[in-house]
Write a protein that holds these residues in place. Structure first.
Motif, mmCIF file in Angstrom:
data_model
loop_
_atom_site.group_PDB
_atom_site.id
_atom_site.type_symbol
_atom_site.label_atom_id
_atom_site.label_comp_id
_atom_site.label_asym_id
_atom_site.label_seq_id
_atom_site.Cartn_x
_atom_site.Cartn_y
_atom_site.Cartn_z
ATOM 1 N N TYR A 254 108.523 -3.669 14.816
ATOM 2 C CA TYR A 254 107.473 -3.297 13.939
ATOM 3 C C TYR A 254 106.271 -2.447 14.791
ATOM 4 O O TYR A 254 106.131 -2.597 16.109
ATOM 5 C CB TYR A 254 106.634 -4.311 13.357
ATOM 6 C CG TYR A 254 107.690 -5.248 12.393
ATOM 7 C CD1 TYR A 254 108.405 -6.099 12.811
ATOM 8 C CD2 TYR A 254 107.462 -4.875 11.024
ATOM 9 C CE1 TYR A 254 109.060 -6.952 12.207
ATOM 10 C CE2 TYR A 254 108.442 -5.517 10.147
ATOM 11 C CZ TYR A 254 109.081 -6.590 10.723
ATOM 12 O OH TYR A 254 109.864 -7.541 10.033
ATOM 13 N N ALA B 90 102.261 -1.397 15.053
ATOM 14 C CA ALA B 90 101.233 -2.001 14.749
ATOM 15 C C ALA B 90 99.921 -1.405 15.262
ATOM 16 O O ALA B 90 100.077 -0.754 16.329
ATOM 17 C CB ALA B 90 101.204 -3.494 15.035
ATOM 18 N N TRP C 251 100.365 -2.746 9.811
ATOM 19 C CA TRP C 251 101.909 -2.721 10.105
ATOM 20 C C TRP C 251 102.981 -1.751 9.468
ATOM 21 O O TRP C 251 102.502 -1.558 8.269
ATOM 22 C CB TRP C 251 102.264 -4.311 9.929
ATOM 23 C CG TRP C 251 101.543 -5.296 10.979
ATOM 24 C CD1 TRP C 251 100.454 -5.814 10.571
ATOM 25 C CD2 TRP C 251 101.789 -5.829 12.095
ATOM 26 N NE1 TRP C 251 99.917 -6.807 11.567
ATOM 27 C CE2 TRP C 251 100.858 -6.674 12.654
ATOM 28 C CE3 TRP C 251 103.177 -5.761 12.834
ATOM 29 C CZ2 TRP C 251 101.099 -7.408 13.886
ATOM 30 C CZ3 TRP C 251 103.272 -6.114 14.218
ATOM 31 C CH2 TRP C 251 102.343 -7.065 14.423
#
Length: 124
Positions: free
Chosen positions: A95, A97, A114
């Motif tokens: 991910y 972020a 995110w």
């Protein structure tokens, strides 16, 4: 509102390489930020992989030091994660972020936005 869109995941054999990309949309230049990559394997907590502040200073998790490199291309509003010498234990959802914090941290709660994640699978 900052939007993050990851790409570049896939399946590779151990020892291989992948480069992840994170397109950043909605950022207003001049504002402080931290941006980085986290990963989450099945049944595990989400953990920091690499983080970069607005000055370009990066920090890495011990497990990836020397193998992964975080970088950005401001002209393309894109963050990258170059992953070399991949190991099966690197298998996870990755991910991108974003945090508005002045000091970059590895705390999940400090990150305001995110991406949807991109899967990386490394086979032995």
């Amino acid at each position: 509102q900052v939007q993050l869109v990851e790409s570049g995941g896939g399946s590779v054999q151990a020892g291989g390489s992948l480069r992840l990309s994170c397109g950043v949309f909605g950022y207003t230049y001049g504002s402080n930020y931290c941006i980085g990559w986290f990963r989450q394997a099945p049944g595990m907590e989400r953990d920091r992989v690499a983080i970069m502040n607005m000055d370009g200073i990066a920090t890495y998790a011990d497990a990836v030091k020397g193998r992964f490199t975080i970088s950005r291309e401001n002209a393309k509003n894109t963050l990258y994660l170059q992953m070399n010498s991949l190991k099966p234990e690197d298998t996870a959802m990755y991910y991108c972020a974003w945090s508005w914090k002045w000091t970059c941290s590895s705390r999940i709660a400090d990150y305001n936005y995110w991406g949807q994640g991109t899967q990386v699978t490394v086979s032995s």
